[in-house]
Design a protein around this motif. Sequence first.
Motif, short mmCIF file in Angstrom:
data_model
loop_
_atom_site.label_atom_id
_atom_site.label_comp_id
_atom_site.label_asym_id
_atom_site.label_seq_id
_atom_site.Cartn_x
_atom_site.Cartn_y
_atom_site.Cartn_z
N SER A 184 0.84 -1.20 0.00
CA SER A 184 0.00 0.00 0.00
C SER A 184 0.87 1.24 0.00
N SER A 185 0.25 2.38 -0.29
CA SER A 185 1.08 3.58 -0.40
C SER A 185 1.71 3.95 0.95
N ARG A 186 1.06 3.57 2.05
CA ARG A 186 1.68 3.87 3.35
C ARG A 186 2.89 2.95 3.57
N GLY A 187 2.71 1.71 3.17
CA GLY A 187 3.80 0.75 3.33
C GLY A 187 5.00 1.08 2.46
N LEU A 188 4.78 1.97 1.47
CA LEU A 188 5.87 2.27 0.55
C LEU A 188 6.89 3.23 1.15
N LYS A 189 6.50 3.96 2.18
CA LYS A 189 7.40 4.99 2.70
C LYS A 189 8.77 4.43 3.11
N PRO A 190 8.79 3.37 3.92
CA PRO A 190 10.11 2.82 4.23
C PRO A 190 10.84 2.32 2.99
N LEU A 191 10.05 1.86 2.01
CA LEU A 191 10.65 1.34 0.78
C LEU A 191 11.38 2.44 0.02
N ARG A 192 10.81 3.64 0.07
CA ARG A 192 11.40 4.76 -0.65
C ARG A 192 12.81 5.08 -0.14
N ARG A 193 13.08 4.69 1.09
CA ARG A 193 14.43 4.90 1.60
C ARG A 193 15.41 4.00 0.90
N GLU A 194 14.95 2.83 0.52
CA GLU A 194 15.88 1.82 0.02
C GLU A 194 15.98 1.81 -1.50
#
Lengths: 338, 425, 347
Positions: B130-140
């Motif tokens: 989900s778009s909320r779950g993507l936030k940590p992903l954007r770091r990587e």
Amino acid sequence: MFAYVVRRLFIGVILLIVMSLVTFMLFFLMPQDPARVACGKNCSIAQIKQTEKALGYDKPALTQWVDFLQGVVVGREYPEDKTLREKAPELISDCAAPCLGYSRVNQVTVASEIKEAFPVSLSLAVLAFLMWIIGGVLFGVIAAVTKGTVIDRGIVALSLVFYAFPTFFIGLFLLKFIAIKWGLVDVPSYTTIAEGGIGGWLSNLFLPSLTLALFFMAGYVRMTRAFVLESMTEDYIRTARAKGLKRGPVLFKHTMRAALTPLVTMAGLDFAGLMGGAIITESVFNFNGLGKLVVDANVSYDLPTLIGLVVLLGAFVIVANIIVDVLYAVIDPRVRVA
Amino acid sequence: MSDQQLPMVGGMPGDDPTSRGGERLGAASQFVETERPHSAAQAHFDAEPILEVRDLRMYFPVRSAGIIRRTVGNVQAVDGVSFQVPKGGSLGLVGESGCGKSTTGRLITRLYEPTGGSIEFDGRDISKTSSRGLKPLRREIQMIFQDPYTSLNPRHTVGAIVGAPLLIHGILPKDKVLPRVQELLEIVGLNPEHYNRYPHEFSGGQRQRIGIARALTLQPKLLVADEPVSALDVSIQAQVINLLQEVQREFDIAFLFIAHDLAVVRHFCPEVAVMYLGKIVEIADRDSLYDRPNHPYTQALLSAVPDVRQAAVGGRRERIRLEGDVPSPINPPSGCRFRTRCSLAQEICARVEPPLLQIGKRHKVACHFAGELGHHPERPVTASLLGVDDTGTPDPGASPSIEVGNDPGYADTWFDLQRKTMAGA
Amino acid sequence: MSFLSVRDLRVHFPTIDGVVKATDGLSFDLERGKTLGIVGESGSGKSVSTSAILGLHRRTNAIVSGEILLDGVDLLKISDEDMRRRRGRDVAMIFQDPLSAMHPYYRVGNQIAEAYRVHHDVSKKAARARAIEMLDRVGIPQPDRRVDDYPHQFSGGMRQRAMIAMALINNPSLLIADEPTTALDVTVQAQILDLLQDLQRDFDAAVMIITHDLGVVAEMAHDVLVMYGGRCVEYGSTKEILTHPEMPYTWGLLSSIPEVGADPEAKLLPIPGNPPSLLNPPSGCHFHPRCTHRDKVPGDLCWTVSPELTPGTRGDGHLKRCHLANPDVVYEREVLPEIAPDLVEER
């Protein structure tokens, strides 16, 4: 293309319905009691109650809105309340098909008020529109091709002056000097074509249209200048010059067609807005157009008239938008839908 | 880029070499970091994959023009793409405009949600996050964009652009951000004192460096670089490529390098995938792909690149002409999508889609007539594997002899084109 | 006397901040049937120079001086009207981005026919027939149908073909192609370059091709002119320039682009720094701030004295603008081993 227009019209109607609902709700949020205003200053409580019933203000707002929509489509009869109608059948007044409401203040239907005022505003809008489009584009193009010279600077400075002065100032200024002091034209008062012929119609409209046009023209000069200058730097203009085309075709055929496209949008919406009445100009010249109607309705808290005018103006803008979009597709082949 | 608007051209204030006075010998000192010459990047084949993409699909709906707009078809921008990127390694995605390489990059950074398939990043599937779950992903996972002129907000200072990710993710307190920004600017070869300047004060190459610094801020594990040098001047391209290589080496970042320039990809990526109309047609390690391409499209693509050295010593390499244009991705050709422009195409190509067949240790190709240039087989090599005859009609007698899947990685055994049997290392 | 002879061409733009010398003393010759490649980065003055040949600069913002002799006529001396009549008829141009170079509102066929009707007194119908003929000639399938399409209905490659049709419809003797393939994919680029060579043979035109891509130059041009900071820094036959370059900027161009067919051991040596400002060009040699060989020149010659365009060490009309005394040796011993180790052994 046809399907596109139909789809747009359909959306436009929905938009209009939603807009009328919002307008209704907004007006009913106001703290004043519409029945009390409609009845007059010296009404007893019983009279107010009766007015309320007669105009249907006792019903819930949503029901009134449905009644309003129904009136627009099939017409309606006043007074609203059945018992009142039975009691005094001689007072029943009919409001035919596009019924926008009944103005108790002026004792007429809103539609007939508009019918009377609309030609005034339309004449003013059409004439002013022609003046400012012709003048605006002409001076804008002149300024663009003479960019950086005295002519360009003069045009830009002058348009800034007209843009900066308020309409009522320019209107009063023209009225005072051209009509009253120098007597170059009569003091304008609206005459229909039937009454005064085209000449009389035109001469009476001239000053108010000019007042309106000067304000809009100033903006259009600057926009035309900017669009033409921007369009001149396009690659395809360089191509046109590289072909060996003369200055004329490069400017009028290649540059202008691209430059004037965005103006179509502006012009369409500005014109639609003006058809709903030029409030200040009409007030200055004492023309009984839609703009003056708005002002008067506001002053006397004439709710049905206000709602009717808002819905009408909304319809103008929505229709103008559709026309502009269709025009766009005619001008720009890229916009055409398959 | 046009140089019509020359009057506007000017170096950065303070960047004019003549204004440096006594410092003139060190005029280029701020580039010392990237002046070291680099040869082509080395392979990381043994590393674990950081990114594993399996059967990735992205369809964009096409609507009808009628009164009621129905979905009448799909633009199959990406259609069943699988690949791996090893930790700290880099995979190049090449192809011409409209082949789906940029869409693939955007799917991996999850700017789009894929229609199908999986994207496994660092062990977990991120294709449906989900778009909320993507936030940590954007770091990587970070991205570097093509156009350094439009991808940086002109109203923010460089310090704000580079430091923003630190604040958004709450990694550093406000007072610690500036030193980190300056450190990053130094890494990418910019003057750390220029943190309070605006993007327009920098040249194209320097802006791309800012873009790289921004991407590095969060110490990502994977960088998706979408045409990172194609908008830059020739002499600047090499600076940026070298900087990217340096960054990769120093921080052990994996790269998905998307470009249309075959030579740049060859230099940067030990492994390269060629895409055509939403599919990978050939994927291999660098040497196999560039020296022994087996797909007719790869061969045509390579032969179309003008070669300075060939022409300079006289004589031009024979060019494989591709006729016409790429077909529409709304209604791609049946079977093999390249067949409409392929000189080898036969009946089978229209009937059966060629599988991405492994033909070497690190070499897969999707062609019924796979072979090196001038050595394409007469009969389809894939027919027996797929259980069809030479014209592509299902052959009831034959059964598919091997499982031809759409796996991201490479198997230990492969199909030997010469001997027409399975082989291993 | 050459067919096209440019002498000391200068294009200066006066601005509030000073004069921008976009082109500062450019000279070259070109014969019919030959191709000249002009190489340089953005801001090197290559597009500005060719626009001057076409007379596209407006007198109000550009000062053009020197001589542009086309078939013996100095294009800078004739009247504006005379120049306009030659534009598109004697000299035609193809631009980088065919999408923005075509008017989006007019049909492709009309735009091509318009180019014909400017210079020929023919009916619309005849011009249209001629446009279809040209579209067919440049390889557009079903030209009689595509002639009524709008530019956005064409693919990138087809648009560039249509631009070529537009440029060649009047049979010009000089064709200027400004980055004609930069916006195109490689396979389409190959098609367009083939087409241009093919047409050049048929039309016997002189062609100038402006590009930043040495590969394109290598395939297309007979002669190469390398521009840097508004000046020619190296000029000669393509083979000579690409095999024995004698100017460090040309070396930099060769070493900073990876090659598909190069030795995998070859290194990418970028040119440090940024292209020079034309408003405030560096003193002496424009390239000295980015030059890695300036220490080999005695004294501070590179900083103070602008080198003249002098013959190269191997003669043959090769010209270079550099103070290095022995550029050939430096190239063989220092540059080549870095950028193309495989070639060193061959020599």
